[in-house]
Design a protein around this motif. Sequence first.
Motif, short mmCIF file in Angstrom:
data_model
loop_
_atom_site.label_atom_id
_atom_site.label_comp_id
_atom_site.label_asym_id
_atom_site.label_seq_id
_atom_site.Cartn_x
_atom_site.Cartn_y
_atom_site.Cartn_z
N ASN A 150 2.77 10.12 -6.38
CA ASN A 150 1.79 10.90 -5.63
C ASN A 150 1.49 12.23 -6.33
O ASN A 150 0.33 12.65 -6.42
CB ASN A 150 2.30 11.17 -4.22
CG ASN A 150 2.25 9.94 -3.32
OD1 ASN A 150 1.38 9.08 -3.47
ND2 ASN A 150 3.18 9.85 -2.39
N ASP A 151 2.54 12.87 -6.83
CA ASP A 151 2.35 14.14 -7.55
C ASP A 151 1.50 13.94 -8.82
O ASP A 151 0.63 14.76 -9.13
CB ASP A 151 3.70 14.75 -7.92
CG ASP A 151 4.48 15.26 -6.70
OD1 ASP A 151 3.86 15.41 -5.62
OD2 ASP A 151 5.69 15.51 -6.84
N LEU A 187 3.93 -1.76 -7.17
CA LEU A 187 4.89 -1.30 -6.18
C LEU A 187 4.40 -1.61 -4.77
O LEU A 187 5.17 -2.08 -3.92
CB LEU A 187 5.13 0.21 -6.34
CG LEU A 187 5.79 0.64 -7.65
CD1 LEU A 187 5.76 2.16 -7.78
CD2 LEU A 187 7.23 0.14 -7.74
N ALA A 188 3.11 -1.35 -4.50
CA ALA A 188 2.57 -1.61 -3.17
C ALA A 188 2.50 -3.10 -2.89
O ALA A 188 2.67 -3.54 -1.75
CB ALA A 188 1.17 -0.99 -3.05
N VAL A 195 4.26 0.81 1.79
CA VAL A 195 2.96 1.25 1.29
C VAL A 195 2.54 2.58 1.91
O VAL A 195 1.76 3.35 1.32
CB VAL A 195 1.91 0.15 1.55
CG1 VAL A 195 1.53 0.07 3.02
CG2 VAL A 195 0.68 0.36 0.69
N HIS A 196 3.07 2.90 3.10
CA HIS A 196 2.71 4.17 3.74
C HIS A 196 3.15 5.37 2.92
O HIS A 196 2.62 6.48 3.08
CB HIS A 196 3.35 4.25 5.13
CG HIS A 196 4.86 4.24 5.09
ND1 HIS A 196 5.59 3.07 4.96
CD2 HIS A 196 5.77 5.25 5.16
CE1 HIS A 196 6.88 3.36 4.96
NE2 HIS A 196 7.02 4.67 5.07
N LEU A 197 4.10 5.18 2.01
CA LEU A 197 4.58 6.29 1.18
C LEU A 197 3.51 6.78 0.21
O LEU A 197 3.63 7.89 -0.34
CB LEU A 197 5.83 5.87 0.40
CG LEU A 197 7.06 5.48 1.23
CD1 LEU A 197 8.16 4.94 0.33
CD2 LEU A 197 7.57 6.69 2.02
N SER A 236 -6.72 2.04 6.60
CA SER A 236 -7.00 2.22 8.03
C SER A 236 -6.22 3.39 8.62
O SER A 236 -6.60 3.94 9.65
CB SER A 236 -6.68 0.94 8.80
OG SER A 236 -5.30 0.61 8.68
N SER A 237 -5.12 3.78 7.97
CA SER A 237 -4.32 4.91 8.48
C SER A 237 -4.86 6.24 8.00
O SER A 237 -4.38 7.29 8.42
CB SER A 237 -2.87 4.76 8.03
OG SER A 237 -2.76 4.91 6.62
#
Length: 464
Positions: A150-151, A187-188, A195-197, A236-237
């Motif tokens: 993410n970074d 990874l997902a 996957v929410h990570l 969707s989130s």
Amino acid sequence: MAAPSHNTSKLSQVQALVDILKADLQDHDLPPEKRVATLEELKVFGRDADQSGPIFTKEGIEMLCKHAFEGTDNESALEAMRCLANALLIVPETRQIFVELEYAEKAVNRYQNNSPDEEFLVGRILFLVTYATPDIPKWLEEYKLAKYLNDAITEHGEIYSKINKNKQPSAMQDMAFTETTKLLFNLAHLAPEKVHLFSRSIPNLFKILCRRTLPSLPLQSPIAHLINALLNLDLSSQTGCVFPSFDPTCNVAGLVRVLDLSVESPNEKRNDQRNQLFDEAGVPLITLLRKLFEISSDQAKEYMRKRLLPSDEQRKNPLGKGDSLASRLLQLSASAAALNIRQHLALLLFEVSNSNPEEFVRNVGYGYASGLLLSAGVQLPQSALEGLSTSPDNSGRLFNPVTGQALDCEPEIKDPFSGMSDEEKEREAERLFVLFERLKRTGVVDIQNPVEKALHEGRFEELD
């Protein structure tokens, strides 16, 4: 870099280089530049597995891992990672060796260094090793790989900030971003429960997609891998950032822009390469658009309908005859050059038509709808065809249900006998009678002369 000697076999030279590098791990007597040169020479040999066996043994892989992740010389570490990445790619069995040596955590930690070269190499190494480990959830949370990815994606997104307007990434940054998105996709895919990570990366991935300059063939690296990465995330989130309040259509527009640049009329020979690439790499893009339409706001859905479906203006001609995106999609959906993508196009256009068969036929015409629905396995009920030619659309216009063309724009069919005298009509009837009689005598087809039939039915009028 020292040139390989032709006086000794390749195998013996590889073994000698591996022995030198193994000894250096104990003695540390190689100067940094000599260590780099030795690793470079080994890398050249390792591009071909033939007679390079010592590289791919457990001892060889362990030696490379120690130089890559435990050494103090950064240039040597990078060169060792290049050797290691080649080995993992060329000989898949080495991936299991890497897992057993437990170097995954040390590799993950290199993601923190904010270096495009290290991101590229570590991303590729971890991507290859994902096929050989059951520990992906552990990587993501305990080793903090999700945070580091993410970074890294946030850093790539900063290149496209408003402060850096019109700035584009370097070639190395693009290569690093490609490996990161490939790793994210795997990874997902392999750990969907985690996957929410990666939700934090969704707005940055869309920012990069929408703000970067697209190449003439966009469905290549890095755009293709960015789309693949988005496909596996839980959009969707994050509807607030996927359809932002300041412009709910901006991200959908970015994907449609990629689609627009990727599709050309299959009737033009010069576009074969573009459409072939789209047929091979376009499925994730079409699938992502379908996924977005399902969760879209009303404004975004309307935007997709306007871009992907024929407009009222296009109904002045039979559908699929123009150069708009909607016309090109219809042309491609009926092209033999789009065998892989046709079913996915059918489902996209059907779903954008609210998954309503009658609305779908109205939008694209029965000529296209029947083939698209057949390829997608969707049954077109008879009720969808009844009354289409006499029932006006939302604008109050009637249209040809087969071609989709507005009836008031269809060319008037002229009477072939218009302007003929009675004598000329009689001569034309006689000529047709003779032609049909000749055809009948050939025996090729069993046909009744329509002039003869008309005579028997009393539809000919005697002239004075």
